[in-house]
Design a protein around this motif. Structure first.
Motif, short mmCIF file in Angstrom:
data_model
loop_
_atom_site.label_atom_id
_atom_site.label_comp_id
_atom_site.label_asym_id
_atom_site.label_seq_id
_atom_site.Cartn_x
_atom_site.Cartn_y
_atom_site.Cartn_z
N ASN A 55 9.69 -0.35 2.89
CA ASN A 55 10.04 -0.96 1.60
C ASN A 55 9.77 -2.25 1.12
OD1 ASN A 55 10.95 1.82 0.64
ND2 ASN A 55 12.93 1.30 1.60
N TYR A 56 8.93 -2.76 2.16
CA TYR A 56 8.73 -4.36 1.71
C TYR A 56 7.55 -4.36 0.44
CZ TYR A 56 6.33 -8.91 2.31
OH TYR A 56 6.17 -10.34 1.99
N PRO A 57 8.08 -5.61 -0.38
CA PRO A 57 8.73 -6.69 -0.13
C PRO A 57 10.33 -6.13 -0.50
CG PRO A 57 7.63 -6.84 -2.23
CD PRO A 57 7.34 -5.39 -1.56
N PHE A 109 2.39 -3.56 13.87
CA PHE A 109 2.56 -2.24 13.35
C PHE A 109 3.26 -1.87 12.34
CE2 PHE A 109 1.87 -2.73 18.12
CZ PHE A 109 1.20 -1.92 18.47
N GLY A 110 4.16 -2.61 11.68
CA GLY A 110 5.15 -2.24 10.86
C GLY A 110 4.51 -2.68 9.54
N LEU A 111 4.25 -3.98 9.15
CA LEU A 111 3.73 -4.41 7.93
C LEU A 111 2.38 -3.65 7.60
CD1 LEU A 111 4.70 -8.26 7.90
CD2 LEU A 111 5.66 -6.34 6.57
N PRO A 112 1.32 -3.52 8.57
CA PRO A 112 0.12 -3.08 7.82
C PRO A 112 0.61 -1.21 7.27
CG PRO A 112 -0.19 -3.96 9.99
CD PRO A 112 1.30 -3.87 9.91
N ARG A 113 1.51 -0.71 7.59
CA ARG A 113 1.62 0.46 7.21
C ARG A 113 2.51 0.65 5.87
NH1 ARG A 113 3.73 3.67 12.70
NH2 ARG A 113 2.08 3.28 14.00
#
Length: 337
Positions: A111-113, A230-234
């Motif tokens: 749920n970024y940002p 691995f996290g933010l690219p998804r």
């Protein structure tokens, strides 16, 4: 009532928003210019607490230890930071546990940002910024030596850059975990310095700090790789949306940018580890030099104690003591007349 509203502006975090949830509404916060007023108020609170710790704890201990001026300054610095790091570690650990950031690592990038923050997360960040900003005037109040000022300014600037960057770029969850790891290692380091100043033969806590430092560096590097690699690219949205606080996800979708950031992070962590190893080698070399000098001094004193003492001023020849001029040291008997 007008006075109360003004007071709340200084004391409480601003920009609260009611976010609808499955169980109803949840009050959360985002940032804005009014946060500067709140930070200013807590800067004065930090200065007061700094003076209380200095006067009622550190000054009393310093009078008993009779430290030199150099050690006195370092003792005060470590004493203040031990109190701050211990409080921050306990507070930060409570926040990340109650918010579920440790039990659910996916929440660091899901749920970024993360535009909307819980009350305790925002208040923690405001207090952290206030503390490190208060450290700037404390350099004058504490009369820090000129040669120590560049090092402390560099440390303050790095902390402010990290905390403000995580707060403004909506990476608060990742920033909390990184602060927890950093503060834990710093607490053991400054605690070891305090123990060393009270007893210079006691360096056991430095060994504990060395282990904690290496472990926290490994966790920090692993966390960077996990979140950035691995996290933010998804993240679902890969568009630049500054109005929604989405600054990074479109960049991390590019593998070249992602690998460049990871390379910079690895190089920085490698430089930190290199300085740490250099410091440990220098400390061990000084320790072994001191131990060898003590052994040589002990051997010299033992040799002097076992050396035979002269009982006569003459020398022995065929079992008979002779004087230095060759005559016998015995007194001759006088013949009676």
């Amino acid at each position: 009532q007008v006075t109360a509203k003004t007071a709340f502006l200084f004391i409480l975090p601003q920009y609260n928003v009611s976010v609808p949830t499955a169980d109803g509404e949840l009050v959360q916060y985002h940032y804005g210019l009014k946060d500067l007023v709140t930070i200013l108020f807590y800067i004065f609170i930090a200065i007061i607490l700094h003076a209380v710790v200095q006067e009622y704890a550190l000054d009393k201990i310093n009078r008993r230890l009779h430290l030199s001026k150099v050690k006195h300054s370092k003792f005060n610095e470590s004493g203040q930071l031990v109190a701050f790091h211990l409080t921050s570690v306990i507070w930060c650990l409570y926040v990340v546990v109650t918010e579920g950031y440790i039990s659910n690592p996916r929440s660091l990038w899901e749920n970024y940002p993360h535009v909307y923050l819980p009350y305790q997360v925002k208040f923690f960040y405001l207090c952290q910024l206030a503390y490190w900003l208060h450290a700037l005037p404390e350099l004058y109040f504490q009369k820090v030596r000129k040669e120590e000022i560049p090092r402390q300014l560099r440390c303050i600037a790095l902390y402010l850059l990290h905390i403000a960057g995580a707060y403004l770029l909506n990476l608060t969850r990742l920033g909390l975990i990184l602060l927890l790891l950093q503060y834990l290692a710093e607490f053991f380091f400054h605690m070891a310095r305090l123990v060393y100043f009270t007893d210079e033969n006691n360096e056991k806590l430095f060994n504990v700090w060395a282990v904690v430092f290496v472990v926290t560096r490994l966790f920090t590097l692993t966390l960077y790789i996990l979140v950035i690699g691995f996290g933010l690219p998804r993240v679902e949205s890969h568009a630049l949306e500054p109005e929604r606080g989405n600054f990074f996800s479109f960049l991390f979708n590019n593998i070249l940018f992602r690998m460049s950031v990871l390379l910079l992070v690895c190089l920085f962590q490698a430089s930190v580890m290199w300085r740490f190893i250099h410091f440990q080698l220098r400390r061990w070399r000084e320790y072994w030099n001191e131990q060898s000098s003590r052994k040589r001094a002990a051997a010299a004193s033992t040799k002097q104690q076992t050396k035979p003492l002269k009982r006569d001023s003459g020398y022995h020849e065929n079992g008979v003591v002779k004087a230095e001029n060759g005559t016998s040291p015995r007194t001759k008997k006088l013949k009676s007349p």
